[in-house]
Structure formats: structure tokens, C-alpha cells
Design an enzyme around this catalytic site. Sequence first.
Site, PDB file in Angstrom:
ATOM      1  N   LYS A  16       0.426  -1.166   0.539  1.00  0.00           N
ATOM      2  CA  LYS A  16       0.029   0.255  -0.143  1.00  0.00           C
ATOM      3  C   LYS A  16       1.094   1.888  -0.204  1.00  0.00           C
ATOM      4  O   LYS A  16       0.409   2.350  -1.043  1.00  0.00           O
ATOM      5  CB  LYS A  16      -0.805  -0.219   1.296  1.00  0.00           C
ATOM      6  CG  LYS A  16      -1.714  -1.278   1.610  1.00  0.00           C
ATOM      7  CD  LYS A  16      -2.800  -0.569   2.515  1.00  0.00           C
ATOM      8  CE  LYS A  16      -1.714  -0.649   4.003  1.00  0.00           C
ATOM      9  NZ  LYS A  16      -1.872  -2.171   4.313  1.00  0.00           N
ATOM     10  N   ARG A  91      -8.663   0.905   9.631  1.00  0.00           N
ATOM     11  CA  ARG A  91      -8.703  -0.687   9.981  1.00  0.00           C
ATOM     12  C   ARG A  91      -9.807  -1.229  10.922  1.00  0.00           C
ATOM     13  O   ARG A  91      -9.056  -2.404  11.387  1.00  0.00           O
ATOM     14  CB  ARG A  91      -7.268  -0.633  10.777  1.00  0.00           C
ATOM     15  CG  ARG A  91      -6.053  -0.516   9.763  1.00  0.00           C
ATOM     16  CD  ARG A  91      -4.639  -0.366  10.856  1.00  0.00           C
ATOM     17  NE  ARG A  91      -3.302  -1.484  10.766  1.00  0.00           N
ATOM     18  CZ  ARG A  91      -2.733  -0.696   9.736  1.00  0.00           C
ATOM     19  NH1 ARG A  91      -2.321   1.018   9.523  1.00  0.00           N
ATOM     20  NH2 ARG A  91      -1.528  -1.075   9.721  1.00  0.00           N
ATOM     21  N   ARG A 130      11.810  -6.908   5.162  1.00  0.00           N
ATOM     22  CA  ARG A 130      12.277  -5.144   4.825  1.00  0.00           C
ATOM     23  C   ARG A 130      13.235  -4.359   5.590  1.00  0.00           C
ATOM     24  O   ARG A 130      13.215  -4.834   6.757  1.00  0.00           O
ATOM     25  CB  ARG A 130      10.656  -4.584   5.254  1.00  0.00           C
ATOM     26  CG  ARG A 130      10.053  -3.317   4.657  1.00  0.00           C
ATOM     27  CD  ARG A 130       8.626  -2.820   4.783  1.00  0.00           C
ATOM     28  NE  ARG A 130       8.552  -3.505   6.317  1.00  0.00           N
ATOM     29  CZ  ARG A 130       6.602  -2.595   5.947  1.00  0.00           C
ATOM     30  NH1 ARG A 130       5.903  -2.720   4.547  1.00  0.00           N
ATOM     31  NH2 ARG A 130       6.197  -2.626   7.605  1.00  0.00           N
ATOM     32  N   ARG A 163      12.056  -2.377  11.225  1.00  0.00           N
ATOM     33  CA  ARG A 163      11.046  -1.612  11.914  1.00  0.00           C
ATOM     34  C   ARG A 163      11.131  -2.453  13.377  1.00  0.00           C
ATOM     35  O   ARG A 163      11.219  -4.078  12.936  1.00  0.00           O
ATOM     36  CB  ARG A 163       9.515  -1.640  11.222  1.00  0.00           C
ATOM     37  CG  ARG A 163       9.825  -0.035  10.634  1.00  0.00           C
ATOM     38  CD  ARG A 163       8.295  -0.212   9.895  1.00  0.00           C
ATOM     39  NE  ARG A 163       7.191  -0.822  10.321  1.00  0.00           N
ATOM     40  CZ  ARG A 163       5.596   0.229   9.976  1.00  0.00           C
ATOM     41  NH1 ARG A 163       6.165   0.250   8.798  1.00  0.00           N
ATOM     42  NH2 ARG A 163       4.897  -0.894  10.499  1.00  0.00           N
ATOM     43  N   ARG A 174      -0.139  -8.987  14.291  1.00  0.00           N
ATOM     44  CA  ARG A 174      -0.509  -8.247  12.538  1.00  0.00           C
ATOM     45  C   ARG A 174      -1.205  -8.189  11.523  1.00  0.00           C
ATOM     46  O   ARG A 174      -2.322  -8.203  11.886  1.00  0.00           O
ATOM     47  CB  ARG A 174       1.538  -7.358  12.488  1.00  0.00           C
ATOM     48  CG  ARG A 174       1.183  -6.420  13.247  1.00  0.00           C
ATOM     49  CD  ARG A 174       2.840  -5.801  13.222  1.00  0.00           C
ATOM     50  NE  ARG A 174       2.138  -4.773  11.569  1.00  0.00           N
ATOM     51  CZ  ARG A 174       3.752  -4.784  10.944  1.00  0.00           C
ATOM     52  NH1 ARG A 174       4.378  -5.426  10.340  1.00  0.00           N
ATOM     53  NH2 ARG A 174       3.301  -3.585   9.926  1.00  0.00           N
TER      54      ARG A 174
END
Length: 223
Positions: A16, A91, A130, A163, A174
Site C-alpha cells: 500500500k 482499520r 523489510r 522496524r 499483525r
Amino acid sequence: MSHLNLVFLGPPGAGKGTQAKLLSRRHAIPQVSTGDILRSAVKNESPMGLKAREYMKTGALVPDDVVIGIVRERLECPDAQTGFILDGFPRTVPQAEALTLMLDELGKTLTAVVSFEVDRDELVQRLVGRRTCPACGAGYHVTYDPPRVDGICNACGSTLVQREDDREETVVNRLEVYDAQTAPLKAYYSSKGLLREVPGSGPIDQIERIIHDRIFGSCRDTA
Ligand code: AMP
């Protein structure tokens, strides 16, 4: 041209943010990422950041009233008056209901809700690999988009970081949170005729073209 008021919906790691940045540049409308706004509050140790960090580090959602307040404030800014891309908001169903109300009050309507579809295994691989540059914000992936020198930003030479919530144990949480609290929004927006599903796997420019077709096709369909 009519305003482009978009929601990007999808699990963490679906791309996204990457696509929101491209579309934001192309159409000169802001990317409003609640995750980015919250991370910057955490970094600055603001009262909101200190509270949000406790939720974010386990992969839980920050309370609705906090994020709804952030988005309302942001959508009132001058640069959001000709369009916006909401990336990571809403969300939960209460957030979506609050957004509907807020847009009504601001005299705005949503153009489309773009929903990114990616396999679960691929999401986990994408998230745990990531890496980001804490200095300039550039993003990398250890396998799919590695920097020239391992662990070092191509653009500014800083040491890349992972992160806190991209560690494997948090990633699984998550994704569960997404299934339980966010996935129901697809039915919510589908019932309003706004949902546009796009594949989140494949070359970035190909996905960009599909999103473009789905959004502008949809504008013509509903004109
Ligand atoms: P993201 O960068 O979108 O993956 O968001 C990172 C984290 O910020 C999430 O795991 C949540 O803890 C928090 N967050 C971001 N957006 C929201 C939202 N709309 N509602 C609740 N929490 C959020």
C-alpha cells in the site's frame, strides 16, 4: 478534474505504502499514512507517541479515537482539499464509520477503496525482510530489493534498520489483527459499491497500471 479521495486497504506488507507514494506523486495529492504519523510521534516522544508505542510494538491497533483524531486533523489541511490517499486507515469498522461521518461533515466523498490482495506466505517474507533508512526514509528488502552494500543506504550511506514491528513474532500478530479487525472492511466498502480489488503481487509498475485502471474505470462507471 474531480477530486481523488482514496482509501488503500490491505494487510501489512501488501505494498500500500509503495503504491500510495507513486500515486501521490503522479496526482499531487498527499499520502496520509497513519502508521508514518504514529511512528513520527513515537520518535518525537510526544504524549500521543508514548501511548501509541505500547500498542505498536506488539502489533496491536492504536485506539480508534487516537487515529480518528489524527486523520480528521490531516484531512482539514490545505493540501488535502483536492484529494488524498488514506494509507492504513481505516482499520476497524468504527474507524470506517467515523470516516464516513467525517467526510460528510467536510463535504467530501470517497472515489474508491483499493484493496490489495497478497498471499499470506508472501506477506510474511516481505515484512520480515523489510529494511528502512532512518535518515532519509528509503526502503529496501534484503532479498527483493537489497542495497548495493549490505545494511547500508544507497542514497545517504546510513545504517539501515528493521522496524520494531517487522520482527517475525510481531508480524504474525499483525496479520491476525488484520484478519480479525480490518478484513471486514472489504464487505463494508463492497456494500457501498466502492471496493476495487487489485493484485498486490508482481512488478510494481504493473500493479500501478492496474490500480490506475481500476480507479479511473470506476470514475467513468459511476459518473
Ligand atoms: P503500518 O505502518 O500502517 O503498518 O502501521 C503500524 C502500526 O501503527 C500498526 O501496527 C498499528 O499499531 C498502528 N496503526 C497504524 N494505523 C492504524 C489505524 N488506522 N488504527 C490503529 N492503529 C494503527
